[in-house]
Design a protein around this motif. Structure first.
Motif, PDB file in Angstrom:
ATOM      1  N   TRP A  93      -2.974   6.539  14.692  1.00 20.77           N
ATOM      2  CA  TRP A  93      -2.171   6.878  13.521  1.00 20.77           C
ATOM      3  C   TRP A  93      -0.743   6.376  13.701  1.00 20.77           C
ATOM      4  CZ3 TRP A  93      -4.290   8.869   9.225  1.00 20.77           C
ATOM      5  CH2 TRP A  93      -5.559   9.447   9.343  1.00 20.77           C
ATOM      6  N   PRO A  94      -0.140   5.894  12.645  1.00 22.32           N
ATOM      7  CA  PRO A  94       1.270   5.499  12.756  1.00 22.32           C
ATOM      8  C   PRO A  94       2.157   6.724  12.931  1.00 22.32           C
ATOM      9  CG  PRO A  94       0.536   5.378  10.474  1.00 22.32           C
ATOM     10  CD  PRO A  94      -0.680   5.691  11.304  1.00 22.32           C
ATOM     11  N   THR A  95       3.298   6.528  13.542  1.00 20.03           N
ATOM     12  CA  THR A  95       4.283   7.604  13.621  1.00 20.03           C
ATOM     13  C   THR A  95       4.951   7.758  12.260  1.00 20.03           C
ATOM     14  OG1 THR A  95       6.089   6.132  14.226  1.00 20.03           O
ATOM     15  CG2 THR A  95       4.734   7.006  16.041  1.00 20.03           C
ATOM     16  N   LEU A  96       5.698   8.846  12.102  1.00 21.92           N
ATOM     17  CA  LEU A  96       6.430   9.036  10.850  1.00 21.92           C
ATOM     18  C   LEU A  96       7.429   7.906  10.640  1.00 21.92           C
ATOM     19  CD1 LEU A  96       7.055  12.895  10.913  1.00 21.92           C
ATOM     20  CD2 LEU A  96       5.196  11.635   9.816  1.00 21.92           C
ATOM     21  N   ASN A  97       8.099   7.493  11.706  1.00 24.99           N
ATOM     22  CA  ASN A  97       9.062   6.384  11.579  1.00 24.99           C
ATOM     23  C   ASN A  97       8.376   5.090  11.163  1.00 24.99           C
ATOM     24  OD1 ASN A  97      11.528   7.626  12.009  1.00 24.99           O
ATOM     25  ND2 ASN A  97      11.376   7.457  14.235  1.00 24.99           N
ATOM     26  N   GLU A  98       7.159   4.865  11.662  1.00 26.00           N
ATOM     27  CA  GLU A  98       6.424   3.658  11.271  1.00 26.00           C
ATOM     28  C   GLU A  98       6.020   3.707   9.802  1.00 26.00           C
ATOM     29  OE1 GLU A  98       4.511   2.503  15.634  1.00 26.00           O
ATOM     30  OE2 GLU A  98       3.389   3.790  14.256  1.00 26.00           O
ATOM     31  N   LEU A  99       5.599   4.882   9.338  1.00 26.10           N
ATOM     32  CA  LEU A  99       5.267   5.024   7.911  1.00 26.10           C
ATOM     33  C   LEU A  99       6.499   4.750   7.051  1.00 26.10           C
ATOM     34  CD1 LEU A  99       3.033   8.236   7.957  1.00 26.10           C
ATOM     35  CD2 LEU A  99       2.270   5.907   7.487  1.00 26.10           C
ATOM     36  N   ILE A 100       7.641   5.252   7.490  1.00 24.82           N
ATOM     37  CA  ILE A 100       8.880   5.039   6.737  1.00 24.82           C
ATOM     38  C   ILE A 100       9.243   3.554   6.746  1.00 24.82           C
ATOM     39  CG2 ILE A 100      11.373   5.486   6.752  1.00 24.82           C
ATOM     40  CD1 ILE A 100      10.606   8.352   7.808  1.00 24.82           C
TER      41      ILE A 100
END
Length: 199
Positions: A53-60
């Motif tokens: 899963w991507p991190t929250l920072n990666e999603l942003i």
């Protein structure tokens, strides 16, 4: 979402009407939010866990800040951003009968007992009536939520601590309840506490 570029939103769609994901797709497209939707590169696997899963920072950073799960009839070959909830998510029991003295934290759905990557902590309460030997559960009212302080930080934190003792170091990814606006803002305080954010 345009005005809040660092916010991430998750939809958990309870598909009680049995819609196909293609029935829902036009609403996502016409509203413009489909462009924000996360469509994973990984495919469902028999282990149901261990996905990257991507991190929250990666999603942003990728501007894929909308994550959509649907509990029934999701098919990523039809709509790649409407994800099959039970492939990736487990939840703890939701049919907690009023009055609740202690919320449980065991895995409920899916019923196969196989862990998934993501966990939903359900903090719902129902009134139960029994008719002809069948239980009929209906959500409690806002007044009952307030009377029992179910949405208080104290109630939510006790539930969270119980779940930590059951799930160990696992992070419970989603906290769900009715009437988030009733009480002392407990849901927001708990989420801040879980994420180490000062209010």
């Amino acid at each position: 979402m345009d005005a809040n570029p660092r916010e991430i939103i998750t939809f958990i769609i309870e598909n009680v009407s049995g819609f196909s994901p293609t029935d829902l797709q036009p609403s996502f497209e016409q509203s413009g939010i489909a462009s924000y939707a996360f469509a994973p590169e990984f495919a469902p696997e028999s282990s149901h866990s261990g996905y990257k899963w991507p991190t929250l920072n990666e999603l942003i950073a990728q501007n894929t800040r909308l994550v959509v799960f649907m509990d029934d009839k999701a098919d990523v070959t039809l709509v790649p951003y409407i994800l099959p909830e039970w492939e990736y998510v487990v939840e703890i029991p939701y049919a907690n009968v009023n009055p609740v003295t202690e919320f449980p934290c065991n895995q409920d759905r899916p019923y196969d007992g196989v862990p998934r990557d993501l966990v939903v902590m359900n903090h719902f309460v129902y009134n139960r009536a029994t008719l002809a030997g069948k239980n009929i559960d209906t959500p409690i009212s806002a007044k009952q939520v307030e009377e029992h302080a179910y949405n208080s930080l104290d109630s939510l934190d006790k539930h969270w601590q119980t779940c930590r003792s059951v799930w160990g170091n696992r992070v419970l990814n989603f906290v769900t309840l009715d009437f988030y606006n009733i009480g002392d803002g407990g849901i927001f305080k708990l989420v801040d506490q879980i994420n180490g954010v000062s209010t």
